[in-house]
Design a protein around this motif. Structure first.
Motif, short mmCIF file in Angstrom:
data_model
loop_
_atom_site.label_atom_id
_atom_site.label_comp_id
_atom_site.label_asym_id
_atom_site.label_seq_id
_atom_site.Cartn_x
_atom_site.Cartn_y
_atom_site.Cartn_z
N LYS A 127 0.59 -1.25 0.16
CA LYS A 127 0.03 0.18 -0.09
C LYS A 127 0.78 1.19 0.10
O LYS A 127 0.61 2.13 -0.50
N PHE A 128 1.93 1.46 0.81
CA PHE A 128 2.83 2.10 0.80
C PHE A 128 2.82 2.48 -0.28
O PHE A 128 3.19 3.73 -1.36
N TYR A 129 3.89 1.32 -1.17
CA TYR A 129 4.17 1.92 -2.37
C TYR A 129 3.35 2.45 -3.34
O TYR A 129 3.57 3.23 -4.33
N GLU A 130 2.20 1.44 -3.76
CA GLU A 130 1.08 1.91 -4.19
C GLU A 130 0.19 3.40 -4.84
O GLU A 130 0.33 3.83 -5.29
N LEU A 131 1.24 3.95 -3.07
CA LEU A 131 0.00 4.92 -3.01
C LEU A 131 1.37 6.62 -3.72
O LEU A 131 0.33 7.83 -3.76
N ARG A 132 1.99 5.77 -3.15
CA ARG A 132 3.19 6.70 -4.20
C ARG A 132 3.79 6.56 -5.52
O ARG A 132 4.23 7.38 -6.31
N GLY A 133 2.34 5.99 -5.89
CA GLY A 133 2.60 6.20 -7.59
C GLY A 133 3.16 4.39 -8.11
O GLY A 133 3.15 4.49 -9.26
N TYR A 134 3.86 3.49 -7.30
CA TYR A 134 4.34 2.73 -8.10
C TYR A 134 3.83 1.65 -8.25
O TYR A 134 2.42 1.56 -8.18
N LYS A 135 3.96 1.28 -9.94
CA LYS A 135 3.16 0.10 -10.27
C LYS A 135 3.99 -1.80 -10.52
O LYS A 135 5.12 -1.38 -10.32
#
Length: 166
Positions: free
Chosen positions: A136-144
């Motif tokens: 969730k941390f990375y996905e919220l930063r825009g990581y795919k």
């Protein structure tokens, strides 16, 4: 303050990563163990000038590796950008007492700005498939999320690979 790590920081970094491992294990996340992360990994990171630490009140409380080396495990992944001019994030850790207070955000913002300032085309990383908080941390930063890799010495479960195109 975020700065390049020095040899004198390694013991504190190991204490932080061991505390993180213990905390994750107590929450049923078996991502780090006695074999990883380890002393030799951090020593190599320092030699390559790729290990950074977060200092609060002159005490190291977190770390991040910003590397240009692509691990062989990443080769099968269908990345969004060419396998050139990318950086890889490894061993992001914040002491459990400070988790949830923005320290990991600060370290990732530093890495992302570093990548932008140095004209890298993307940032790549992996996170444990059983660690929903990190995903969730990375996905919220825009990581795919792109695919999975395995580190048998760490876990039977896969690690998800992520990329942020800059």
């Amino acid at each position: 303050m975020i700065r390049l790590a020095e040899e004198k920081d390694i013991q504190t970094i190991l204490e932080i990563t061991k505390s993180c491992a213990k905390s994750m294990i107590s929450n049923g996340v078996f991502q780090w163990n006695d074999e990883y992360p380890n002393l030799s990994a951090f020593q190599n990171d320092i030699k390559r000038n790729e290990l950074y630490v977060l200092e609060l009140d002159k005490v190291v409380k977190g770390c991040i590796v910003i590397s240009t080396l692509m691990d062989s495990e990443y080769i099968p992944i269908e990345w969004l950008t060419k396998n050139e001019n990318n950086i890889y994030i490894h061993r992001l850790a914040v002491h459990p007492e400070l988790q949830g207070k923005g320290c990991a955000q600060q370290l990732m913002s530093f890495a992302e700005q570093f990548a932008i300032d140095n004209r890298y085309s993307s940032i790549r990383l992996d996170t444990f498939s059983q660690n929903k908080r990190n995903q969730k941390f990375y996905e919220l930063r825009g990581y795919k999320r792109l695919g999975n890799i395995h580190f048998p010495k760490q876990s039977e479960f896969p690690f998800h690979c992520y990329e942020l195109v800059l």
